[in-house]
Write a protein that holds these residues in place. Structure first.
Motif, PDB file in Angstrom:
ATOM      1  N   HIS A 115       0.828  -1.209   0.000  1.00  0.00           N
ATOM      2  CA  HIS A 115       0.000   0.000   0.000  1.00  0.00           C
ATOM      3  C   HIS A 115       0.863   1.261   0.000  1.00  0.00           C
ATOM      4  CE1 HIS A 115      -3.203   2.714   0.763  1.00  0.00           C
ATOM      5  NE2 HIS A 115      -2.806   3.015   1.966  1.00  0.00           N
ATOM      6  N   SER A 116       1.954   1.204   0.753  1.00  0.00           N
ATOM      7  CA  SER A 116       2.779   2.407   0.933  1.00  0.00           C
ATOM      8  C   SER A 116       3.807   2.567  -0.183  1.00  0.00           C
ATOM      9  CB  SER A 116       3.507   2.297   2.267  1.00  0.00           C
ATOM     10  OG  SER A 116       4.280   1.111   2.256  1.00  0.00           O
ATOM     11  N   SER A 117       3.711   1.730  -1.226  1.00  0.00           N
ATOM     12  CA  SER A 117       4.788   1.717  -2.215  1.00  0.00           C
ATOM     13  C   SER A 117       4.765   2.902  -3.161  1.00  0.00           C
ATOM     14  CB  SER A 117       4.719   0.438  -3.037  1.00  0.00           C
ATOM     15  OG  SER A 117       3.542   0.437  -3.816  1.00  0.00           O
ATOM     16  N   GLY A 118       3.655   3.633  -3.179  1.00  0.00           N
ATOM     17  CA  GLY A 118       3.581   4.762  -4.105  1.00  0.00           C
ATOM     18  C   GLY A 118       3.274   4.305  -5.524  1.00  0.00           C
ATOM     19  N   ILE A 119       3.072   3.009  -5.731  1.00  0.00           N
ATOM     20  CA  ILE A 119       2.637   2.547  -7.046  1.00  0.00           C
ATOM     21  C   ILE A 119       1.177   2.986  -7.169  1.00  0.00           C
ATOM     22  CG2 ILE A 119       2.147   0.498  -8.454  1.00  0.00           C
ATOM     23  CD1 ILE A 119       4.479  -0.849  -6.987  1.00  0.00           C
ATOM     24  N   ALA A 120       0.842   3.509  -8.356  1.00  0.00           N
ATOM     25  CA  ALA A 120      -0.465   4.159  -8.504  1.00  0.00           C
ATOM     26  C   ALA A 120      -1.621   3.205  -8.241  1.00  0.00           C
ATOM     27  CB  ALA A 120      -0.578   4.752  -9.895  1.00  0.00           C
ATOM     28  N   SER A 121      -2.111   3.203  -7.002  1.00  0.00           N
ATOM     29  CA  SER A 121      -3.239   2.335  -6.706  1.00  0.00           C
ATOM     30  C   SER A 121      -4.536   2.962  -7.215  1.00  0.00           C
ATOM     31  CB  SER A 121      -3.346   2.062  -5.215  1.00  0.00           C
ATOM     32  OG  SER A 121      -3.499   3.266  -4.522  1.00  0.00           O
ATOM     33  N   SER A 122      -4.515   4.290  -7.512  1.00  0.00           N
ATOM     34  CA  SER A 122      -5.749   4.900  -8.010  1.00  0.00           C
ATOM     35  C   SER A 122      -6.048   4.382  -9.420  1.00  0.00           C
ATOM     36  CB  SER A 122      -5.679   6.426  -7.992  1.00  0.00           C
ATOM     37  OG  SER A 122      -4.729   6.881  -8.910  1.00  0.00           O
ATOM     38  N   ALA A 123      -5.000   4.074 -10.197  1.00  0.00           N
ATOM     39  CA  ALA A 123      -5.232   3.574 -11.556  1.00  0.00           C
ATOM     40  C   ALA A 123      -5.872   2.190 -11.521  1.00  0.00           C
ATOM     41  CB  ALA A 123      -3.923   3.536 -12.340  1.00  0.00           C
ATOM     42  N   ALA A 153     -16.132   1.183 -19.518  1.00  0.00           N
ATOM     43  CA  ALA A 153     -15.388   1.018 -18.260  1.00  0.00           C
ATOM     44  C   ALA A 153     -14.186   1.978 -18.253  1.00  0.00           C
ATOM     45  CB  ALA A 153     -14.923  -0.425 -18.097  1.00  0.00           C
ATOM     46  N   SER A 154     -13.520   2.111 -19.394  1.00  0.00           N
ATOM     47  CA  SER A 154     -12.376   3.022 -19.486  1.00  0.00           C
ATOM     48  C   SER A 154     -12.838   4.471 -19.296  1.00  0.00           C
ATOM     49  CB  SER A 154     -11.686   2.835 -20.843  1.00  0.00           C
ATOM     50  OG  SER A 154     -10.645   3.759 -21.007  1.00  0.00           O
ATOM     51  N   PHE A 155     -13.977   4.807 -19.929  1.00  0.00           N
ATOM     52  CA  PHE A 155     -14.571   6.145 -19.806  1.00  0.00           C
ATOM     53  C   PHE A 155     -14.896   6.451 -18.333  1.00  0.00           C
ATOM     54  CE2 PHE A 155     -18.546   8.566 -19.492  1.00  0.00           C
ATOM     55  CZ  PHE A 155     -18.255   9.697 -20.237  1.00  0.00           C
ATOM     56  N   LEU A 156     -15.507   5.472 -17.644  1.00  0.00           N
ATOM     57  CA  LEU A 156     -15.891   5.681 -16.238  1.00  0.00           C
ATOM     58  C   LEU A 156     -14.667   5.736 -15.331  1.00  0.00           C
ATOM     59  CD1 LEU A 156     -18.927   3.217 -15.989  1.00  0.00           C
ATOM     60  CD2 LEU A 156     -19.032   5.721 -16.022  1.00  0.00           C
ATOM     61  N   ALA A 157     -13.675   4.884 -15.615  1.00  0.00           N
ATOM     62  CA  ALA A 157     -12.448   4.876 -14.800  1.00  0.00           C
ATOM     63  C   ALA A 157     -11.751   6.235 -14.886  1.00  0.00           C
ATOM     64  CB  ALA A 157     -11.514   3.768 -15.265  1.00  0.00           C
ATOM     65  N   ARG A 158     -11.747   6.823 -16.083  1.00  0.00           N
ATOM     66  CA  ARG A 158     -11.123   8.143 -16.279  1.00  0.00           C
ATOM     67  C   ARG A 158     -11.737   9.185 -15.357  1.00  0.00           C
ATOM     68  NH1 ARG A 158     -12.970  12.669 -19.241  1.00  0.00           N
ATOM     69  NH2 ARG A 158     -14.717  11.413 -19.720  1.00  0.00           N
ATOM     70  N   SER A 161     -10.084   8.560 -11.893  1.00  0.00           N
ATOM     71  CA  SER A 161      -8.682   8.983 -11.928  1.00  0.00           C
ATOM     72  C   SER A 161      -8.204   8.863 -13.369  1.00  0.00           C
ATOM     73  CB  SER A 161      -7.845   8.084 -11.017  1.00  0.00           C
ATOM     74  OG  SER A 161      -6.489   8.428 -11.127  1.00  0.00           O
ATOM     75  N   GLY A 162      -7.637   9.941 -13.889  1.00  0.00           N
ATOM     76  CA  GLY A 162      -7.305   9.987 -15.315  1.00  0.00           C
ATOM     77  C   GLY A 162      -6.537   8.765 -15.806  1.00  0.00           C
ATOM     78  N   SER A 163      -5.414   8.482 -15.138  1.00  0.00           N
ATOM     79  CA  SER A 163      -4.546   7.405 -15.632  1.00  0.00           C
ATOM     80  C   SER A 163      -5.228   6.034 -15.550  1.00  0.00           C
ATOM     81  CB  SER A 163      -3.228   7.391 -14.847  1.00  0.00           C
ATOM     82  OG  SER A 163      -3.487   7.248 -13.468  1.00  0.00           O
ATOM     83  N   ALA A 164      -6.288   5.930 -14.754  1.00  0.00           N
ATOM     84  CA  ALA A 164      -6.992   4.639 -14.610  1.00  0.00           C
ATOM     85  C   ALA A 164      -7.586   4.160 -15.928  1.00  0.00           C
ATOM     86  CB  ALA A 164      -8.099   4.766 -13.554  1.00  0.00           C
ATOM     87  N   CYS A 165      -7.950   5.098 -16.799  1.00  0.00           N
ATOM     88  CA  CYS A 165      -8.613   4.680 -18.042  1.00  0.00           C
ATOM     89  C   CYS A 165      -7.687   3.829 -18.897  1.00  0.00           C
ATOM     90  CB  CYS A 165      -9.151   5.875 -18.822  1.00  0.00           C
ATOM     91  SG  CYS A 165      -7.904   6.883 -19.611  1.00  0.00           S
ATOM     92  N   ARG A 166      -6.358   3.973 -18.698  1.00  0.00           N
ATOM     93  CA  ARG A 166      -5.409   3.190 -19.497  1.00  0.00           C
ATOM     94  C   ARG A 166      -5.253   1.767 -18.973  1.00  0.00           C
ATOM     95  NH1 ARG A 166      -1.455   7.991 -18.824  1.00  0.00           N
ATOM     96  NH2 ARG A 166      -0.868   6.587 -17.162  1.00  0.00           N
ATOM     97  N   SER A 167      -5.666   1.537 -17.713  1.00  0.00           N
ATOM     98  CA  SER A 167      -5.461   0.213 -17.104  1.00  0.00           C
ATOM     99  C   SER A 167      -6.434  -0.844 -17.608  1.00  0.00           C
ATOM    100  CB  SER A 167      -5.593   0.316 -15.576  1.00  0.00           C
ATOM    101  OG  SER A 167      -4.367   0.689 -15.007  1.00  0.00           O
ATOM    102  N   LEU A 168      -7.420  -0.439 -18.386  1.00  0.00           N
ATOM    103  CA  LEU A 168      -8.445  -1.389 -18.846  1.00  0.00           C
ATOM    104  C   LEU A 168      -7.962  -2.262 -19.998  1.00  0.00           C
ATOM    105  CD1 LEU A 168     -11.316  -1.504 -17.593  1.00  0.00           C
ATOM    106  CD2 LEU A 168     -10.138   0.591 -17.084  1.00  0.00           C
ATOM    107  N   TYR A 169      -6.836  -1.861 -20.593  1.00  0.00           N
ATOM    108  CA  TYR A 169      -6.339  -2.600 -21.754  1.00  0.00           C
ATOM    109  C   TYR A 169      -4.932  -3.121 -21.485  1.00  0.00           C
ATOM    110  CZ  TYR A 169     -10.282  -0.424 -24.084  1.00  0.00           C
ATOM    111  OH  TYR A 169     -11.544  -0.026 -24.418  1.00  0.00           O
ATOM    112  N   ASN A 170      -4.573  -4.178 -22.156  1.00  0.00           N
ATOM    113  CA  ASN A 170      -3.214  -4.730 -22.034  1.00  0.00           C
ATOM    114  C   ASN A 170      -2.278  -4.073 -23.042  1.00  0.00           C
ATOM    115  OD1 ASN A 170      -4.132  -6.463 -20.103  1.00  0.00           O
ATOM    116  ND2 ASN A 170      -4.365  -8.204 -21.496  1.00  0.00           N
TER     117      ASN A 170
END
Ligand code: DP6
Length: 352
Positions: A115-123, A153-158, A161-170
């Protein structure tokens, strides 16, 4: 061009109690999103790698016809602040999911990375919630095609949190209007796999945890400071322009060009922070030590080890999977790990 109209929710729906679960990976940007307009519209296009192991797993329990409320648990512990954020988010997206304020939510979420790693958990976090919401929407309003559902899902994730929209795809993923086909400010699209040289498809991302704990300035505040940054317009233009060489590099496998561009993007992001008013610095001494060591190593060995940074002190070490990989891994373990706070490193690979 796709507009927000496409994502408006169906007015006829039937709700009932449901429990859904989803998992979503984090991502690391190569061309960075830093600066935005109203409604989470990015000031420039960005491109990221989706990670494989760093994920958020989320279960949403929906209790129909109870008064609207949200309760959230992170790794079993109740998180009031997070619940408030999600409540606000749900209020914000009602036009896209008209049933959303008609029940109670119990959301249980856990990250596969510290949790404390600073890796973007919001995405990964908003990515997983958006996927859960689309599952519920399918139950309540009927099924859309797989492709439409993922895009929404990408639209809603954005909107979470903005960068989250990119996490929906590989693979490599683009968000923001750019020369990439089908790209949009409203959602992310996958960068065409057949335009990516094989050398970029098998990549490592080892995250050195230089500083674990709260950042002094959140991404949201950082984005806001771009509004008054005199260099912002130039930066937005440069990020957009960087897509031109990036496309070429990805196609022809130019590792040298890739390294130069990716490191330049990371340093520019942090330069923008230093040129904000008030100025702030998220890098720590260890961040700079690692960067210098990586540069020395590359100069001496010629091996393709390089870095990128997100909005924090941790260093993402990038290197391809190949024959020389062992030499790079030995160097990281022996020479770079000492700069972490607690020998912390998260070893991930890109998800293709
Ligand atoms: C530096 O997506 O976390 O990681 O939209 O305010 O939630 P909000 O910001 P966020 O910003 C990420 C910034 C970055 C660069 C990037 O991922 O492109």
């Amino acid at each position: 061009m796709v507009t927000t109209q496409e994502f408006l929710g169906k007015k006829d729906f039937i709700i009932n109690n449901q429990t859904v679960s989803e998992s979503c990976p984090s991502n690391i940007a190569l061309i960075k999103y830093w600066g935005k307009y109203d409604n989470q519209i990015p000031a420039n296009p960005s491109i990221s790698y989706t990670l494989n192991h760093c994920k958020t797993n989320t279960t949403v329990e929906f209790l129909a016809d109870e008064p609207f409320s949200v309760q959230t648990f992170l790794s079993g512990n109740e998180e009031i602040k997070f619940a408030e954020k999600i409540e606000k988010y749900f209020n914000n997206i009602e036009q896209y999911l008209p049933w959303i304020l008609q029940g109670k939510y119990i959301i249980r979420t856990e990250n596969t990375f510290p949790h404390s790693s600073g890796i973007a958990s919001s995405a990964s976090g908003f990515g997983a919630i958006a996927k859960c919401l689309m599952q519920l929407d399918e139950f309540f309003s009927g099924k859309d095609s797989e492709e439409e559902s993922l895009r929404k899902a990408s639209f809603l994730a954005r909107l979470g949190s903005g960068s989250a929209c990119r996490s929906l795809y590989n693979g490599l993923v683009v968000w923001g209007e750019s020369q990439v086909k089908g790209s949009s400010d409203l959602f992310a699209v996958q960068y065409p796999n057949d335009e990516i040289h094989d050398v970029f498809k098998n990549f490592n991302d080892w995250v050195l945890l230089i500083h674990e704990g709260q950042k002094s300035v959140s991404s949201t505040v950082g984005h806001g400071l771009m509004n008054t940054n005199p260099y912002a317009e130039r930066r937005f233009l440069e990020a957009r322009e960087n897509f031109e060489p990036m496309k070429e590099i990805l196609r022809n496998g130019d590792m040298h060009g890739f390294i130069k561009l990716v490191e330049h993007e990371a340093l520019t992001l942090h330069a923008m922070m230093m040129m904000s008013d008030p100025a702030f610095i998220l890098m720590k001494t260890g961040t700079l030590e690692v960067i210098n060591k990586v540069w020395d190593f590359r100069r001496i060995t010629g091996l393709p080890l390089f870095f990128t940074l997100d909005a924090g002190a941790n260093v993402h070490l990038l290197f391809p999977n190949d024959l020389e990989q062992n030499k790079i891994e030995d160097f990281i373990n022996q020479e770079l790990l000492p700069f972490t706070q607690k020998n912390g490193v998260v070893k991930d690979v890109m998800r293709f």
